[in-house]
Design an enzyme around this catalytic site. Structure first.
Site, PDB file in Angstrom:
ATOM      1  CG  ASP A 249       0.879  -1.099   2.304  1.00  0.00           C
ATOM      2  OD1 ASP A 249       1.047  -0.845   3.500  1.00  0.00           O
ATOM      3  OD2 ASP A 249       1.696  -1.752   1.639  1.00  0.00           O
ATOM      4  CG  HIS A 277       5.317  -2.898   2.172  1.00  0.00           C
ATOM      5  ND1 HIS A 277       3.996  -2.675   2.457  1.00  0.00           N
ATOM      6  CD2 HIS A 277       5.808  -3.575   3.248  1.00  0.00           C
ATOM      7  CE1 HIS A 277       3.695  -3.188   3.638  1.00  0.00           C
ATOM      8  NE2 HIS A 277       4.784  -3.731   4.134  1.00  0.00           N
TER       9      HIS A 277
END
Lengths: 438, 438
Positions: A249, A277
């Site tokens: 990410d 996440h």
């Protein structure tokens, strides 16, 4: 550590009596679901309760004290024992480190990168211990054969096995990639329970046989809560040693900011991913920098930052799977390597990296006792410190609160796996699985 | 160079008249097969003749002189042009090199390794040019996205395209991985023709637009003959610059010798694979060394060397596919990297590596004008020299003669693609495709 006491709700399913429990503990654990038909109720709380094990059974995690069994099976050429101190060219090398890798679907990607010397450096000999299942054992042998044929000079031992109590023995690093993918009709609560059980078992095994300072990187999703379950089941290993991977990410966020700003991606620094996440993750454009300047000074389109940017980072996996027909395995492997490298090399002056770590006295006011992605720095010894000089505004606070709420709900939903009472699943509405990662 | 004149055989199919040919050349090339039913004939020569283009059309390879078209499409963040000389941290870097990669099935493995700096070093910026097909274009975008998300600091340009005349422009390295796999019922002659056409086209494109000193590594099978076709269609590029990958065979041979001798694989050196990347390949245990001693002095079981060893090396891919369910993609990627690294770093004193290279004045008495795997040394400039001090015995000579005969037969079978007359396929009996690589 301050753990909120969770009381059983009146919507809970009736639990097994203790006599039933002892019987159950000898058999395979089972999962109970109670569906509540009220539609209103469904909206405010996900009306599923997952409970695969009674709370009193795990309140104090069952620390296995048995003698570790025999070593896992060494493979082929790696069965040759070899004195690294005896040879001229290997005498200056560091002490062999043990890296355990668990994977549901065995892939040679991560073992390969770890074996190549790219992560731990050219003087660090490596022993790889690969954990598979009975079903995947042949594939595991295939990976070991590919490693044989690759002639990595630093790769000195490869062993394969299906018992985590064997494979994790003396592990200095554990890379836990394996997780069951979500099947059709499966809700997030089910996934938390199924994968949570895997991570509870692996936590117990690490606790019993791994190095007392093992560093654990959890990749299998939902990785934050899996990491929490894992560390709760390994009370003899510092909770600080557990990481949930949010590095992909971070990398994606850096790339999108670079694209928008018209600079190469190496000009973007101080990128934090906050929280889970999942789609509630917060890529932080308030603290990130481009060419050492605050992002908001470089990218004047603040609407884009607030609305499109975050969504682009979150949806990247889904776009990729559409183009590509498969999930982002290559960039995931790169991000695993990045995450480990960040812990074994000193963080560049003034910069930081993101990792999902255990909240225990964090300076940001984030709820304690969860695994939350935050900005970290390392001096390269495998450990890290949280970064203190970050700023917050209302927008960032609100976003962080949302991902924090989700992680607290996930935690309540797996209480039966962390030894903290009876599971109660009130996951916030909407599907927050990252696309392309289910 | 001495090219044997090949006369059309009386078993040839009738060829098109010249009027038909000019018509054909405007359309898609087609393949004709004539089957001969006699079973006896089938045994001595493969009774298939592949001829996709008339000989007089390619006798002098059709060197495209057109102006190269526009550049291939740059991708995302890589479209940002960037002055490496202007930045403090990149000023000391080498000049950007262009690496073209063609692949039938787009995979991010090789591009990823090339981009990581592992092969060309930490001061060598890289531009990757990926060649795909119309059908695979979306996947190509997926690979480019994965490269974006990987934040490789040395990777400064990525472009993707479907036209080799665009993608190969100014390429310093070309990695030709793409090849059609063999379909059901397809014989080796068909495969030679189908893939040969791809490599003829790519050779022409390299000849037209690549760097005049481009180094070409052919991985797609049958790689030796594909490399021959490619170099014959690129007369303006030194034939010496073309390589057929036999490095995975070399790596596998080293590993098997190490296993038998009970030493780690880094103790095995001077390993030659002679000849074709097929089951006729010759892993040379006469010249190979273990701990600097001749293999035969270390491994006394000469029967094993003569019989089992070679077979184990050849059949490795098949065993792997059985265990693993897929082909040896990971170790193949490693061996590609090894092959390139061997050309850009000086070969260690006294050692050598194997590569399938063009025979033109070789010191071993091997037929000229084919691509044959032989022992090479490099001073790290991308070029190589053949090793002179190798020995031969009857066993080795016989084996080499067999793989040489196969390559000469393959060459006759693709004469229509190399500009050397009419194809005549008399491939030696038996299937010599390496298992797991069809």
């Amino acid at each position: 550590m301050a753990v909120a006491e969770l009381k059983p709700s009146n919507t809970m399913t009736h639990l097994h009596s203790s006599s039933q429990l002892s019987l159950l503990s000898k058999r395979r654990l089972i999962t109970h679901h109670v569906s509540i038909s009220s539609r209103t109720l469904r909206k405010t709380l996900s009306a599923r309760i997952s409970c695969s094990i009674a709370p009193n059974e795990v309140r104090v995690p069952n620390v296995q004290t048995q003698e570790p069994k025999s070593k896992p099976e060494c493979y082929g050429v790696f069965c040759l024992t070899y004195d690294l101190k005896a040879e001229q060219e290997t005498r200056s090398w560091k002490k062999l480190i043990n890296i355990a890798v668990s994977d549901h679907e065995i892939r040679p990607k991560e073992p390969k990168v770890l074996a190549s010397g790219e992560v731990f450096g050219p003087d660090q000999p490596i022993a790889l211990k690969l954990l598979g299942s009975e079903r995947s054992f042949q594939a595991l042998e295939g990976v070991a054969m590919e490693l044989e044929d690759s002639l990595f000079p630093l790769l000195r031992e490869v062993s394969i096995g299906v018992d985590p109590y064997e494979v994790f023995q003396d592990a200095d690093w554990a890379l836990l990639i394996g997780a069951k993918p979500r099947g059709p009709g499966m809700e997030r609560a089910d996934l938390l329970d199924i994968n949570g059980q895997i991570y509870a078992a692996q936590g117990k095994a690490l606790n019993a046989v791994a190095s007392r300072n093992v560093k654990v990187v959890v990749v299998g999703n939902p990785c934050n809560t899996n990491a929490l379950i894992c560390l709760k089941n390994a009370p003899n290993i510092p909770a600080k040693n557990f990481h949930a991977l949010t590095r992909l990410d971070e990398n994606r966020a850096k790339c999108q900011l670079a694209l928008k700003a018209g600079v190469f991606y190496d000009k973007v620094s101080n990128m934090t991913i906050w929280g889970n996440h999942s789609t509630t993750q917060v890529p932080d454009f308030l603290n990130a920098r481009i060419n050492s300047l605050p992002v908001k000074e470089v990218i004047k389109d603040h609407k884009w930052l607030e609305n499109e940017f975050t969504e682009m980072v979150q949806k990247r996996g889904g776009v990729l799977i559409k183009k590509w027909g498969r999930s982002s395995a290559a960039s995931t492997a790169v991000s695993i390597v990045d995450a480990i490298r960040s812990l074994v090399t000193p963080t560049p002056e003034g910069d930081w990296f993101s990792s999902g770590v255990y909240t225990n006295g964090n300076p940001y006011g984030i709820a304690e006792d969860i695994v939350f992605s935050m900005p970290c720095r390392s001096n390269g010894d495998g450990d890290y410190e949280l970064v203190k000089d970050v700023i917050f505004d209302d927008y960032l606070r609100q976003r962080i609160a949302k991902t924090e709420a989700e992680l607290l709900a996930e935690k309540r939903c797996v209480a039966h796996l962390t030894g903290e009472g009876i599971a109660f699943c009130d996951l916030p509405g909407g599907d927050t699985m990252l696309p392309g990662e289910m």
